[in-house]
Design a protein around this motif. Structure first.
Motif, PDB file in Angstrom:
ATOM      1  N   SER A 207       0.861  -1.183   0.000  1.00 21.17           N
ATOM      2  CA  SER A 207       0.000   0.000   0.000  1.00 21.17           C
ATOM      3  C   SER A 207       0.894   1.227   0.000  1.00 21.17           C
ATOM      4  O   SER A 207       2.116   1.127   0.102  1.00 21.17           O
ATOM      5  N   GLY A 208       0.285   2.406  -0.140  1.00 18.27           N
ATOM      6  CA  GLY A 208       1.067   3.635  -0.168  1.00 18.27           C
ATOM      7  C   GLY A 208       1.474   4.027  -1.574  1.00 18.27           C
ATOM      8  O   GLY A 208       1.051   3.428  -2.560  1.00 18.27           O
ATOM      9  N   SER A 209       2.363   5.020  -1.673  1.00 17.30           N
ATOM     10  CA  SER A 209       2.699   5.608  -2.968  1.00 17.30           C
ATOM     11  C   SER A 209       3.529   4.693  -3.850  1.00 17.30           C
ATOM     12  O   SER A 209       3.677   4.962  -5.047  1.00 17.30           O
ATOM     13  N   LEU A 210       4.082   3.615  -3.305  1.00 19.13           N
ATOM     14  CA  LEU A 210       4.890   2.682  -4.095  1.00 19.13           C
ATOM     15  C   LEU A 210       4.164   1.362  -4.328  1.00 19.13           C
ATOM     16  O   LEU A 210       4.782   0.363  -4.680  1.00 19.13           O
ATOM     17  N   ALA A 211       2.852   1.363  -4.169  1.00 19.81           N
ATOM     18  CA  ALA A 211       2.078   0.126  -4.270  1.00 19.81           C
ATOM     19  C   ALA A 211       2.107  -0.477  -5.663  1.00 19.81           C
ATOM     20  O   ALA A 211       1.940  -1.696  -5.811  1.00 19.81           O
ATOM     21  N   ASP A 212       2.301   0.331  -6.700  1.00 18.03           N
ATOM     22  CA  ASP A 212       2.422  -0.230  -8.052  1.00 18.03           C
ATOM     23  C   ASP A 212       3.590  -1.202  -8.127  1.00 18.03           C
ATOM     24  O   ASP A 212       3.509  -2.249  -8.778  1.00 18.03           O
ATOM     25  N   PHE A 213       4.696  -0.852  -7.480  1.00 17.99           N
ATOM     26  CA  PHE A 213       5.835  -1.753  -7.426  1.00 17.99           C
ATOM     27  C   PHE A 213       5.464  -3.020  -6.653  1.00 17.99           C
ATOM     28  O   PHE A 213       5.769  -4.138  -7.074  1.00 17.99           O
ATOM     29  N   GLY A 214       4.843  -2.831  -5.505  1.00 20.41           N
ATOM     30  CA  GLY A 214       4.524  -3.954  -4.645  1.00 20.41           C
ATOM     31  C   GLY A 214       3.619  -4.974  -5.309  1.00 20.41           C
ATOM     32  O   GLY A 214       3.808  -6.187  -5.157  1.00 20.41           O
ATOM     33  N   GLU A 215       2.631  -4.509  -6.048  1.00 25.00           N
ATOM     34  CA  GLU A 215       1.710  -5.438  -6.710  1.00 25.00           C
ATOM     35  C   GLU A 215       2.456  -6.343  -7.683  1.00 25.00           C
ATOM     36  O   GLU A 215       2.272  -7.569  -7.679  1.00 25.00           O
ATOM     37  N   ARG A 216       3.298  -5.757  -8.512  1.00 25.76           N
ATOM     38  CA  ARG A 216       4.042  -6.574  -9.480  1.00 25.76           C
ATOM     39  C   ARG A 216       5.083  -7.436  -8.796  1.00 25.76           C
ATOM     40  O   ARG A 216       5.358  -8.559  -9.221  1.00 25.76           O
ATOM     41  N   ASN A 217       5.693  -6.917  -7.725  1.00 21.18           N
ATOM     42  CA  ASN A 217       6.644  -7.733  -6.965  1.00 21.18           C
ATOM     43  C   ASN A 217       5.986  -8.992  -6.430  1.00 21.18           C
ATOM     44  O   ASN A 217       6.555 -10.088  -6.485  1.00 21.18           O
TER      45      ASN A 217
ATOM     46  N   SER B 180      10.942   5.639 -10.918  1.00 22.19           N
ATOM     47  CA  SER B 180       9.866   5.743  -9.936  1.00 22.19           C
ATOM     48  C   SER B 180       8.683   6.566 -10.416  1.00 22.19           C
ATOM     49  O   SER B 180       7.628   6.579  -9.791  1.00 22.19           O
ATOM     50  N   ASN B 181       8.853   7.286 -11.527  1.00 19.46           N
ATOM     51  CA  ASN B 181       7.749   8.079 -12.074  1.00 19.46           C
ATOM     52  C   ASN B 181       6.732   7.227 -12.820  1.00 19.46           C
ATOM     53  O   ASN B 181       5.604   7.672 -13.042  1.00 19.46           O
ATOM     54  N   ARG B 182       7.125   6.048 -13.257  1.00 18.81           N
ATOM     55  CA  ARG B 182       6.304   5.288 -14.188  1.00 18.81           C
ATOM     56  C   ARG B 182       5.402   4.304 -13.456  1.00 18.81           C
ATOM     57  O   ARG B 182       5.833   3.628 -12.533  1.00 18.81           O
ATOM     58  N   GLY B 183       4.163   4.206 -13.913  1.00 23.78           N
ATOM     59  CA  GLY B 183       3.258   3.227 -13.339  1.00 23.78           C
ATOM     60  C   GLY B 183       1.820   3.492 -13.724  1.00 23.78           C
ATOM     61  O   GLY B 183       1.469   4.570 -14.228  1.00 23.78           O
ATOM     62  N   ASP B 184       0.979   2.514 -13.494  1.00 26.85           N
ATOM     63  CA  ASP B 184      -0.440   2.651 -13.808  1.00 26.85           C
ATOM     64  C   ASP B 184      -1.074   3.793 -13.021  1.00 26.85           C
ATOM     65  O   ASP B 184      -2.004   4.445 -13.503  1.00 26.85           O
ATOM     66  N   THR B 185      -0.589   4.011 -11.794  1.00 22.99           N
ATOM     67  CA  THR B 185      -1.132   5.101 -10.978  1.00 22.99           C
ATOM     68  C   THR B 185      -1.004   6.431 -11.705  1.00 22.99           C
ATOM     69  O   THR B 185      -1.911   7.281 -11.635  1.00 22.99           O
ATOM     70  N   VAL B 186       0.108   6.630 -12.414  1.00 21.06           N
ATOM     71  CA  VAL B 186       0.323   7.879 -13.135  1.00 21.06           C
ATOM     72  C   VAL B 186      -0.613   7.973 -14.337  1.00 21.06           C
ATOM     73  O   VAL B 186      -1.270   9.001 -14.553  1.00 21.06           O
ATOM     74  N   LEU B 187      -0.693   6.903 -15.115  1.00 23.39           N
ATOM     75  CA  LEU B 187      -1.556   6.930 -16.295  1.00 23.39           C
ATOM     76  C   LEU B 187      -3.020   7.134 -15.918  1.00 23.39           C
ATOM     77  O   LEU B 187      -3.748   7.896 -16.566  1.00 23.39           O
ATOM     78  N   GLU B 188      -3.439   6.468 -14.865  1.00 21.13           N
ATOM     79  CA  GLU B 188      -4.838   6.552 -14.447  1.00 21.13           C
ATOM     80  C   GLU B 188      -5.159   7.871 -13.746  1.00 21.13           C
ATOM     81  O   GLU B 188      -6.319   8.296 -13.732  1.00 21.13           O
ATOM     82  N   GLY B 189      -4.146   8.522 -13.182  1.00 23.52           N
ATOM     83  CA  GLY B 189      -4.387   9.725 -12.386  1.00 23.52           C
ATOM     84  C   GLY B 189      -4.086  11.027 -13.081  1.00 23.52           C
ATOM     85  O   GLY B 189      -4.085  12.081 -12.437  1.00 23.52           O
ATOM     86  N   THR B 190      -3.807  10.980 -14.392  1.00 25.14           N
ATOM     87  CA  THR B 190      -3.483  12.198 -15.136  1.00 25.14           C
ATOM     88  C   THR B 190      -4.359  12.322 -16.371  1.00 25.14           C
ATOM     89  O   THR B 190      -4.808  11.311 -16.924  1.00 25.14           O
ATOM     90  N   PRO B 191      -4.606  13.536 -16.838  1.00 27.38           N
ATOM     91  CA  PRO B 191      -5.429  13.729 -18.034  1.00 27.38           C
ATOM     92  C   PRO B 191      -4.779  13.121 -19.273  1.00 27.38           C
ATOM     93  O   PRO B 191      -3.556  13.121 -19.412  1.00 27.38           O
ATOM     94  N   GLU B 192      -5.601  12.584 -20.148  1.00 28.31           N
ATOM     95  CA  GLU B 192      -5.129  11.998 -21.398  1.00 28.31           C
ATOM     96  C   GLU B 192      -4.288  13.009 -22.166  1.00 28.31           C
ATOM     97  O   GLU B 192      -4.692  14.148 -22.377  1.00 28.31           O
ATOM     98  N   GLY B 193      -3.095  12.591 -22.562  1.00 24.36           N
ATOM     99  CA  GLY B 193      -2.230  13.442 -23.361  1.00 24.36           C
ATOM    100  C   GLY B 193      -1.390  14.427 -22.582  1.00 24.36           C
ATOM    101  O   GLY B 193      -0.554  15.125 -23.167  1.00 24.36           O
ATOM    102  N   SER B 194      -1.546  14.482 -21.273  1.00 28.35           N
ATOM    103  CA  SER B 194      -0.844  15.494 -20.483  1.00 28.35           C
ATOM    104  C   SER B 194       0.646  15.228 -20.342  1.00 28.35           C
ATOM    105  O   SER B 194       1.400  16.132 -19.974  1.00 28.35           O
TER     106      SER B 194
END
Length: 414
Positions: free
Chosen positions: A55-65, A265-279
């Motif tokens: 959980s937390g801000s690094l959870a994208d890593f944890g899920e795949r780990n 550390s910038n890359r992950g589904d959290t970023v794609l899902e949490g930002t406007p398309e094309g931003s």
């Protein structure tokens, strides 16, 4: 990402991962111990620990780990470790230093595990080592930490390469793209500070703005406003997914336009899902590369995709290799103690031994009387070869955001 064209030598037939690999649910992957909390568990298992960001801000890593860890456990237990199963007790660091230390204290003091995989955040890993592991015989192997200060702790091993290579690559890429000025913000922790320091040393242009930022803020509007006022057309953000998604959204809402750059550390589904398309389109990131084209990686990736309907990342491969390295250390050691495991954990990946590409290949040599020095495990993440500082070898891939998705555009040797 470019394929690895290096021919594979001393190759035996590789065990196909295949769709037959069953994967336990996250709740079911937590290991069991005996009533006294002995890390050996019952007589049918060897039990080790893992600290991950569930959980937390690094959870994208944890899920795949965790998904990669489950694949590794299933693969290993189909064969066995000295005729036992391998079991892993998983604790959540929440991406937080204190929670990570508390998790390590539980694993070491209550569960008595001699081997700990952990953690994701560099500051968490270093704090665990300094507060819990240092001065004991327990082996610590971080799955996802790239902070430069880990190199200063030779007893703290890591599977992912130092972030120094990313910082140097980012400095080169920004200059190659024609930007002689850059504005930089970095997370206010060991990871962010160390990568910024390395970037500052490597970048030949002018850093016209730099500022540390705290994590998990509701808004970074003031920060991105200051970066915009700096006049720099290139912005480097060294931060985590949750924080970066907020920054990008704040930029978009205020109409700021800049060429963005970032680290792994910038890359992950959290970023794609949490930002406007094309931003973020056109953004470039650098992260450790998986050895595409290497047979054992391709089979790992196929098994991962078959099970989870998504491709693994290099971080998934690092987590898988942590588990395999732990299992090989147990197989090679004279006894299941931290001291004995520490004596062999480096040797099972050293280049002096015969190249092996799966746990099965390596275990066969060890079970036939071979020593740890007789094998050189070539991970699904590539050659490991821990050096005297506990750092592995590594390569990098440059990613670009295209149509609000990540696309690999270049492969670089570190």
């Amino acid at each position: 990402m470019a394929d690895d064209d290096t021919p594979l030598q001393n190759r035996r037939d590789v065990l196909t991962f295949g769709s037959a690999l069953g994967v336990a649910a996250l709740a079911g992957c937590v290991g069991t111990t005996d009533e006294e909390g002995d890390g050996n568990g019952d007589s049918d298992t060897y039990t080790i620990g893992m600290i991950d960001s569930l959980s937390g801000s690094l959870a994208d890593f944890g899920e795949r780990n965790q998904r990669a860890k489950d694949l590794a456990i299933d693969h290993i237990n189909e064969i066995g470790v000295k005729d036992r199963d391998l079991d892993i007790i998983v604790e959540d660091s929440e991406g937080d230093v204190q929670q990570g230390v508390s998790a390590a204290q539980k694993l070491v003091n209550q569960n008595s595990v001699p081997f700990v995989i952990g953690a994701v955040g560099s500051g968490v890993s270093v704090s665990i080592y300094e507060s819990v592991i240092q001065g004991t015989d327990v082996v610590q192997l971080s799955q996802n930490s790239t902070g430069l200060s880990l190199t200063d702790h030779p007893g703290l091993l890591r599977m992912s390469p130092s972030g120094r290579t990313q910082s140097i690559a980012l400095a080169d890429i920004i200059s190659e793209d024609g930007y002689d000025e850059v504005a930089v913000t970095y997370n206010n922790d060991e990871f962010g500070e160390s990568l910024f320091d390395a970037f500052e040393d490597a970048y030949e242009g002018d850093i016209v703005y730099d500022s540390a930022h705290d994590g998990e803020q509701a808004s970074y509007t003031s920060l991105v406003s200051e970066m915009n006022n700096s006049g720099a057309e290139a912005w480097l953000c060294i931060t985590y997914q949750q924080e970066f998604a907020t920054m990008v959204t704040n930029m978009y809402e205020n109409g700021y336009e800049a060429q963005l750059y970032g680290a792994d550390s910038n890359r992950g589904d959290t970023v794609l899902e949490g930002t406007p398309e094309g931003s973020m389109d056109g953004m470039k990131l650098v992260e450790p590369a998986a050895p595409k084209g290497q047979e054992n990686y391709e089979e790992f990736a196929a098994a991962f995709e078959d099970e989870y309907d998504e491709a693994p990342t290099a971080w998934s491969a690092f987590a898988y290799d942590c588990v395999v390295t732990a299992a090989l250390s147990i197989q090679a050691a004279d006894e299941f103690t931290g001291e004995a495991l520490g004596d062999v954990v480096r040797d099972v990946t050293r280049p002096e031994g015969e190249k092996v590409f799966t746990y099965e290949e390596a275990r066969e040599i060890l079970a036939d009387g071979g020593s740890p020095a007789d094998i050189n495990y070539q991970g699904v993440s590539g050659p490991i070869d821990f050096d005297e500082n506990g750092d592995p070898r590594g390569s990098l891939v440059v990613m670009e955001v295209q149509d609000h998705d990540y696309v690999s555009i270049e492969f670089r040797e570190s």
